[in-house]
Write an enzyme that holds these catalytic residues in place. Structure first.
Site, short mmCIF file in Angstrom:
data_model
loop_
_atom_site.label_atom_id
_atom_site.label_comp_id
_atom_site.label_asym_id
_atom_site.label_seq_id
_atom_site.Cartn_x
_atom_site.Cartn_y
_atom_site.Cartn_z
N CYS A 1 37.66 52.65 52.03
CA CYS A 1 38.21 54.01 52.10
C CYS A 1 39.36 53.99 53.10
CB CYS A 1 37.16 55.00 52.59
SG CYS A 1 35.66 55.02 51.61
N ARG B 1 43.66 52.34 49.13
CA ARG B 1 42.34 51.89 49.59
C ARG B 1 41.20 52.60 48.84
NH1 ARG B 1 42.64 49.44 54.68
NH2 ARG B 1 40.47 49.97 55.07
N TRP C 1 36.71 55.62 48.24
CA TRP C 1 36.32 54.76 47.12
C TRP C 1 34.81 54.70 47.22
CZ3 TRP C 1 38.74 52.95 43.00
CH2 TRP C 1 38.19 51.89 42.29
N ASN D 1 34.73 54.96 57.06
CA ASN D 1 35.02 53.88 56.12
C ASN D 1 34.02 52.77 56.40
OD1 ASN D 1 36.25 51.92 54.48
ND2 ASN D 1 37.62 51.27 56.13
N GLY D 2 33.28 52.33 55.39
CA GLY D 2 32.32 51.24 55.61
C GLY D 2 30.95 51.60 55.09
N GLU E 1 37.18 30.02 34.57
CA GLU E 1 37.89 31.02 35.37
C GLU E 1 39.24 30.46 35.86
OE1 GLU E 1 37.62 34.07 35.65
OE2 GLU E 1 38.68 34.62 37.49
N LYS F 1 42.82 32.20 34.92
CA LYS F 1 43.78 32.65 35.94
C LYS F 1 45.14 32.02 35.69
CE LYS F 1 42.28 35.40 37.22
NZ LYS F 1 40.94 35.93 37.18
N GLU G 1 46.90 33.40 32.51
CA GLU G 1 47.19 34.83 32.65
C GLU G 1 48.49 35.08 33.43
OE1 GLU G 1 43.92 36.64 34.71
OE2 GLU G 1 44.13 38.52 33.63
N HIS H 1 34.52 15.08 22.44
CA HIS H 1 34.19 15.51 21.08
C HIS H 1 35.38 16.18 20.39
CE1 HIS H 1 30.01 14.39 21.49
NE2 HIS H 1 30.00 14.99 22.68
N LYS I 1 45.33 46.12 33.06
CA LYS I 1 44.22 45.98 34.00
C LYS I 1 42.91 46.40 33.34
CE LYS I 1 42.28 45.19 37.99
NZ LYS I 1 41.99 43.77 38.27
#
Ligand code: M6R
Length: 611
Positions: free
Chosen positions: A2, A27, A76, A102-103, A487, A491, A494, A510, A606
């Site tokens: 936040c 944030r 958030w 925040n936290g 992954e 990345k 992308e 194979h 996104k």
């Protein structure tokens, strides 16, 4: 994550707070609020629009008060959905104290139970609200606001930064922190505090950073900093680059959001793990909303997801099968719907989605619900459609992820899924309390291990320099190294637009080996099956490939043209969390060298809300 701000001595306090919240909105933005003391009365306004809460808040202000001091928050959500009632500032029972936070307060449930017994009335589902009631008690016993905050922070477990004000001393704002950043700034006749420098730029002559367990008392033109036991200390002076504008500051000095988000990973993992342990050391999952009895009846887990979230699911399969001994299937969400899957009330279907809105995953979860399965979502967005529709949720606390390429949310997903696997093991009795606690300890060591891996970026840059010009990549791994390979390849393709395939190393011979020739790059994740991987690497070397080995520090025989070392992780199930890091850095380094926009790669969005 936040954003918080406090202002004093400012004729235009309300506008300064609004401006600061706009700068802190990156944030979090699912709700926002402000409180000021105006002629001895606390004035508060809040909004929870979901995506544009700060502007919604600005539009709501009916009559701007003439106050010179106030606090603001942009949220958030982590505890409690993003509603107006859960939006900060929170206010005590007397309506005289307001606070933003925040936290995460790990021991909020115990504190809330005690406060409720004492007669305090709670009006939100947040972990934050306990703080304002604790302040109320301290003030009622005659303490000043700063003393009250020192005592209150001493009672907390967790990571937090807070700012508070009260009607009793209207030009004083007090702030404190532990493990979460908080800056103070002074002008000639003003004082400010905020989560980061972006909200302070252009408004101060000097900037200061609070250290852990310090409290700042900010009055117009003056700042006093003390430890929690009241000892006065010199605040740490912060030098702000004069070339920084607000956008640069929001990116924390990074060139783009992707690199900022890669470097936020230790924090994202640590936050995702906060609040998961009860006083007796056992595992708790507050937001799950599925009773242990329901979960004990589960006989199969199906994970549905797309892209990087799917790869996190593949890692989770090892954790769930190893720890909870439940058969686990991981399915690409778009492939589940049209294949008549065998699902019933004893199947737990876990949707994994950063956004919580990806249509393929959402529809797969709906299909699962129609079939009678229990549904659970692992998501980064508390108010997302998936979070609302699923039977239960586990939230990754990575904060908003702006860059299209998932990085911090991916690692947070793996960690959240590990927590789920442990919880299943605990409830099903496949692991004893001590074994669960040992893995939780291992998980707690991951933020430091990831920070260590990030500290090796220079080695990755050197490898990127050497590889520049290559166009074909294979990423190979076995067992837990396979999802890491997938992954890494995702990345790279992308953001660099280079051809990159992720393959189980044993499958190379194979078919795909036919494509390996001089100039092909093979990135090999050597652990955990390092002996088997050696022969797969040899197959590639003998066809002239350039080999980049990803190997733990303790792996003695990491061959290859280049080696990217990662810190040792005792439990192999957790190793992907550190092994992915050099691959993110490699993709980033190559994409930057190729001149690509890493935050907004071509053809991609996104959040994908089409089938
Ligand atoms: O929001 P979600 O996690 O559901 O998104 C799933 C994929 O679209 C996402 O992971 C995508 O693959 C990323 N861009 C990968 O970096």
């Amino acid at each position: 994550m936040c954003g918080i701000i406090g202002v004093t001595g400012d004729e235009g306090a309300l506008e300064t707070i609004f401006d600061g919240l706009r700068r802190l909105e990156y944030r979090g933005y699912d709700s926002a609020g402000v409180a000021l003391v105006d002629q001895g009365v606390l004035w508060r306004e809040r909004a929870a629009d979901g995506t544009h809460s700060v502007e919604d808040l600005v539009a709501k202000k009916a009559a701007p008060p003439s106050s010179r001091a106030g606090i603001g928050h942009t949220r958030w959500a982590t505890h409690g959905s993003p509603t107006v009632a859960n939006a900060h500032p929170h206010v005590d029972c007397t309506g005289r104290v307001a606070l933003v936070h925040n936290g995460i307060i790990e021991n909020h449930a115990e504190l809330a139970a005690t406060l409720a017994d004492q007669g305090h009335t709670f009006t939100s589902e947040t972990d934050t609200e306990v703080l304002v009631h604790l302040l109320e008690d301290e003030l009622a016993s005659g303490a000043g606001l700063a003393d009250a905050l020192r005592t209150t922070l001493g009672k907390l477990r967790g990571a937090f930064s807070v700012v508070a004000l009260s009607t009793s001393d209207p030009e004083l704002i007090v702030a404190g922190r532990r493990s979460v950043p908080l800056l103070a700034a002074l002008g000639q006749q003003t004082g400010l505090v905020a989560s980061d420098v972006s909200a302070l730029l252009g408004r101060a002559d000097g900037y200061f950073a609070l250290d852990d367990d310090q409290v700042a008392e900010v009055r117009p033109g003056s700042l006093r900093v003390t430890t929690l036991d009241g000892r006065e200390v010199d605040p740490t002076v912060v030098t702000v680059d004069p070339a920084w504008d607000v956008v640069a500051a929001q990116m924390g000095g990074f060139c783009d959001f992707m690199s900022k988000e890669i470097h936020e990973q230790p924090r994202a993992i640590a936050d995702t793990l906060l609040d998961r342990r009860a006083g007796d050391g056992s595992l708790v999952l507050d937001e799950l909303h599925l009773s242990p009895d329901v979960l004990r009846a589960v006989d199969k887990v199906v994970v549905v997801a797309c892209g990087s979230s799917f790869h996190a699911g593949l890692v989770a399969k090892y954790a769930i099968e190893r720890w909870a001994r439940l058969p686990t299937e991981v399915v690409i969400a778009s492939e589940l719907r049209y294949r008549e899957p065998v699902l019933h009330e004893r199947t737990l279907v876990v949707g994994v989605s950063q956004s919580g809105e990806t249509l393929d995953t959402l529809e797969a979860l709906r299909e699962a619900r129609r079939a009678g399965a229990r549904t659970l979502v692992v998501t980064n967005v508390v108010h997302s459609t998936m979070a609302r529709e699923a039977d239960g949720a586990i939230y990754t606390r990575a904060g908003p992820e702006v860059s299209v390429a998932s990085t911090k949310s991916h690692l947070a997903q793996i960690v959240a899924l590990d927590v789920l696997a442990l919880a299943l093991a605990q409830w099903l009795g496949t692991m004893g309390a001590r074994a669960v606690a040992a893995v939780l300890d291992e998980l707690q060591s991951l933020p430091a291990a990831v920070a260590d891996a990030l500290g090796r970026a220079k080695e990755v840059d050197d490898v990127a320099d050497a590889l520049l010009g290559a166009r074909d990549y294979f990423f190979i791994g076995r067992n837990l190294g396979y999802p890491v390979a997938l992954e890494g390849a995702l990345k790279l393709k992308e953001i660099s637009y280079l051809r990159a395939e992720g393959y189980p190393a044993g499958e190379l011979k194979h078919g795909p080996l036919a494509l390996v020739e001089p100039g092909t790059v093979v990135v090999a994740i050597l652990d955990p099956l390092r002996d088997k991987m050696r022969s797969n690497v040899a197959e590639a070397v003998s066809r002239g490939a350039t080999v980049v080995a990803v190997a733990a520090d303790g792996n003695p025989d990491a061959g290859g043209d280049h080696v990217l070392r990662v810190p040792d992780v005792a439990d192999p199930v957790l190793a992907p969390v550190v092994e992915v890091v050099p691959l993110q850095l490699l993709a980033y380094a190559l994409a930057r060298r190729l001149g690509n926009d890493v935050d907004r790669p071509r053809n991609l969005a996104k959040t994908v809300t089409v089938e």
